[in-house]
Scaffold this active site. Structure first.
Site, mmCIF file in Angstrom:
data_model
loop_
_atom_site.group_PDB
_atom_site.id
_atom_site.type_symbol
_atom_site.label_atom_id
_atom_site.label_comp_id
_atom_site.label_asym_id
_atom_site.label_seq_id
_atom_site.Cartn_x
_atom_site.Cartn_y
_atom_site.Cartn_z
ATOM 1 N N ASP A 195 23.551 78.013 45.865
ATOM 2 C CA ASP A 195 22.608 77.592 46.901
ATOM 3 C C ASP A 195 23.350 77.237 48.189
ATOM 4 O O ASP A 195 22.938 77.616 49.279
ATOM 5 C CB ASP A 195 21.803 76.376 46.412
ATOM 6 C CG ASP A 195 20.862 76.735 45.279
ATOM 7 O OD1 ASP A 195 19.728 77.148 45.557
ATOM 8 O OD2 ASP A 195 21.273 76.628 44.104
ATOM 9 N N LYS A 217 19.982 72.181 47.408
ATOM 10 C CA LYS A 217 20.476 71.444 46.246
ATOM 11 C C LYS A 217 21.952 71.797 46.020
ATOM 12 O O LYS A 217 22.359 72.933 46.256
ATOM 13 C CB LYS A 217 19.642 71.791 45.010
ATOM 14 C CG LYS A 217 18.197 71.309 45.150
ATOM 15 C CD LYS A 217 17.371 71.523 43.903
ATOM 16 C CE LYS A 217 17.236 72.962 43.491
ATOM 17 N NZ LYS A 217 16.869 73.898 44.561
ATOM 18 N N GLY A 256 16.640 78.662 42.728
ATOM 19 C CA GLY A 256 16.245 79.558 41.663
ATOM 20 C C GLY A 256 14.800 79.325 41.246
ATOM 21 O O GLY A 256 14.264 78.231 41.406
ATOM 22 N N SER A 257 14.167 80.365 40.715
ATOM 23 C CA SER A 257 12.851 80.187 40.116
ATOM 24 C C SER A 257 13.035 79.552 38.733
ATOM 25 O O SER A 257 14.143 79.484 38.216
ATOM 26 C CB SER A 257 12.144 81.537 39.979
ATOM 27 O OG SER A 257 11.847 82.040 41.261
ATOM 28 N N GLY A 258 11.933 79.107 38.139
ATOM 29 C CA GLY A 258 12.021 78.471 36.836
ATOM 30 C C GLY A 258 11.912 76.960 36.920
ATOM 31 O O GLY A 258 11.946 76.283 35.897
ATOM 32 N N HIS A 259 11.802 76.419 38.166
ATOM 33 C CA HIS A 259 11.684 74.963 38.352
ATOM 34 C C HIS A 259 10.295 74.580 38.838
ATOM 35 O O HIS A 259 10.103 73.501 39.391
ATOM 36 C CB HIS A 259 12.717 74.476 39.369
ATOM 37 C CG HIS A 259 14.113 74.864 39.056
ATOM 38 N ND1 HIS A 259 14.713 74.545 37.874
ATOM 39 C CD2 HIS A 259 15.027 75.572 39.767
ATOM 40 C CE1 HIS A 259 15.950 75.020 37.868
ATOM 41 N NE2 HIS A 259 16.154 75.662 38.994
ATOM 42 N N HIS A 276 19.150 73.616 34.814
ATOM 43 C CA HIS A 276 19.377 75.048 34.627
ATOM 44 C C HIS A 276 19.652 75.416 33.185
ATOM 45 O O HIS A 276 20.295 76.420 32.914
ATOM 46 C CB HIS A 276 20.531 75.529 35.504
ATOM 47 C CG HIS A 276 20.195 75.425 36.944
ATOM 48 N ND1 HIS A 276 20.587 74.363 37.710
ATOM 49 C CD2 HIS A 276 19.474 76.233 37.740
ATOM 50 C CE1 HIS A 276 20.118 74.529 38.943
ATOM 51 N NE2 HIS A 276 19.451 75.652 38.983
#
Lengths: 205, 330
Positions: free
Chosen positions: B109, B104, B53-56, B218
């Site tokens: 995922d 991950k 996911g984006s945001g990391h 998350h």
């Protein structure tokens, strides 16, 4: 008998109800997940609706396999592969018949649900979409309305459960007391069967 | 909640366009959401593909470049990418020496990378996978999908990236990646929840004066909530939780990672406490990295990751790397 038009209506009304309920699904997903279930499904079912509108497949099986493939390509997360597999495998089980009856749909949907359980490794009671889908498929032999009621009951019944699969499982005991967003969206999909047949009978659209 | 965005629907695409403008050494496919080393495929070299996911950020796109990832696939915010992205990435970077997927341990995922691996193999790409699951906060994995993958992802991507750069074959790169994961443990704390652009409000309610122990990346709550503690007390809880599970006999790499909204002033102070606790427990430290590497949007807080290493892993860690998010030696 259910023809390709019925299955297109099923996907279209599901897309509409996911649109309508997206905020609620995301709200259910925020205390125990990562607050994106509504937006992700919305993106996927909009893509399904647009594709079916542009190029409507000719058979019930083709409608569902195409919808499933699109969900896998657009949703992401766990919902993409799980919902995608549900529809793709249900569609494959329907084969290339031009029309199917309710009993054939029930059998095919059972094959789809089995495939989801195998892919995600979830069983009834794990606080997932399976908790709505399994009772719905069991009730589908009676009527679409019975399946809808069973799915909704199944979704509500996830509230006291402890999650064993998916993001919520990392919370352990703290996942208790929240209705599962996946079971809730699965109930929307099953409710779509009722709406699709009501639409057809009323001859609307 | 104020955010520096246009609309929630385009945050990922907008960020990719900005990344492309800042890093001409990367090929950024905004439409298909794949970030690739411009010189890929590199002849004879195993390719590394990661994603999530984006945001990391900087994970994972910020770790694409010589010495680390060949390509990364960013999903929507906190949502795994779709198989199409991974297949496209694998095809773009495979030189014929094979591709290692670094995944991950989250259901989404895992499922999407599994599907992608099947599809890529159908297209003649040799694929191996390594699952990162370093988070000790997830205790009874009998009832969960297993431990989460968090900070160790950086160690796996850097060290396996160096192994691939040295020309090691796919099975060897995969073995190195597994060795890093098996020797890594993490524990995270949150001082505030994060806010996803789509939701626009904090993902959980964390009152002032309390903190969450054992969080992932998350914005989900952790395993326990307690009254706010000092940096030193938090370091003790985090390091103890890790050492309950891993007793290092060799030196360790230490990652003191910010979750996105904690300034370096606090992170360095926290690192001082982490080093104190490690010293008191007699754990030898080989290298230390402090900064925002595996973040959770605007969450305040930090995580600690330890990785027990041997001489080879240390050599690979020290090998040159040139990416937007991690760079030394070149």
């Amino acid at each position: 008998m259910l023809d390709a038009d019925f299955f297109i209506r099923w996907m279209t009304v599901t897309a509409a109800s996911v649109d309508r309920e997206a905020e609620r699904l995301t709200a259910l997903d925020s205390p125990i997940g990562d607050a994106d279930h509504g937006t992700n499904l919305q993106r996927g079912f909009r893509a399904v609706r647009d594709a079916l509108e542009k190029e409507p497949p000719a058979t019930p099986g083709a409608v569902l396999t195409q919808a499933g493939r699109l969900l896998i390509s657009t949703v992401g997360g766990a919902s993409g592969p799980l919902y995608g597999t549900l529809l793709r495998r249900t569609g494959k089980a329907l084969g290339d018949a031009a029309e199917v009856d309710e009993r054939q749909l029930a059998e095919a949907l059972r094959a789809g649900v089995d495939a989801v359980m195998q892919l995600g490794g979830a069983a009834p009671g794990d606080k997932t979409m399976i908790d709505a889908l399994v009772p719905a498929v069991d009730a589908l032999g009676d009527s679409f309305a019975a399946a809808r009621a069973a799915a909704e009951e199944g979704a509500v019944a996830t509230t006291p459960l402890r999650a064993r699969k998916g993001r919520a499982s990392y919370l352990g005991e703290r996942s208790v007391g929240h209705q599962d967003p996946g079971a809730t969206s699965a109930a929307l999909l099953i409710a779509g069967l009722v709406d699709a047949s009501a639409d057809g009978e009323a001859g609307s659209e | 909640m104020k955010m520096l965005i246009n609309v929630p629907e385009t945050v990922v695409a907008d960020a990719l366009r900005g990344m492309a403008a800042a890093h001409p050494e990367l090929a950024v496919d905004v439409e298909n959401r794949v970030i690739v080393r411009k010189d890929a495929p590199v002849a004879g070299k195993v390719a590394l593909v990661s994603g999530g996911g984006s945001g990391h950020e900087p994970l994972h796109g910020g770790f694409v470049g010589p010495g680390m990832l060949s390509a990364a696939c960013p999903g929507e915010v906190f949502t795994s990418p779709v198989p199409d992205q991974m297949v496209r990435a694998a095809a773009a970077v495979d030189s014929g020496a094979g591709v290692l997927f670094i995944v991950k341990n989250y259901t989404g995922d895992v499922l999407n990378f599994d599907m992608a691996a099947e599809l890529a193999e159908d297209e003649g790409v040799q694929v191996a996978k390594v699952l990162v699951n370093d988070d000790v906060a997830v205790t009874d994995s009998l009832y969960t999908a297993g431990r989460r993958g968090t900070g160790a992802t950086l160690f796996v991507e850097k060290i396996a990236g160096a192994a691939a750069e040295e020309g090691m074959p796919l099975e060897r790169v995969e073995a190195v990646a597994r060795q890093v994961n098996e020797n890594s443990r993490s524990f995270g704390v949150a001082l505030s929840a994060c806010t996803t652009p789509a939701k626009g409000s904090p993902t959980f309610d964390l009152p002032a004066g309390e903190l969450e122990l054992g969080i992932g990346i998350h914005g989900e709550p952790g395993r326990e909530r307690r009254p706010m503690m000092t940096s030193g007390e938090i370091a003790e809880v985090a390091v103890e939780a890790i050492l309950e599970d891993l007793t290092p006999r060799n030196p360790v790499l230490v990652l003191v990672n910010g979750m996105g909204a904690t300034p370096l002033l606090e992170l360095y102070g926290f690192n001082a406490e982490v080093q104190r606790v490690l010293g008191e427990r007699g754990v030898p430290v080989a290298r230390v990295l402090v900064g925002n590497y595996v973040t959770s949007l605007d969450m305040a807080g930090a995580s600690v990751t330890l990785c027990q290493i041997d001489e080879e892993l240390l050599r690979l860690w020290d090998a040159p790397v040139r990416t937007p998010g991690l760079r030394w030696g070149m």
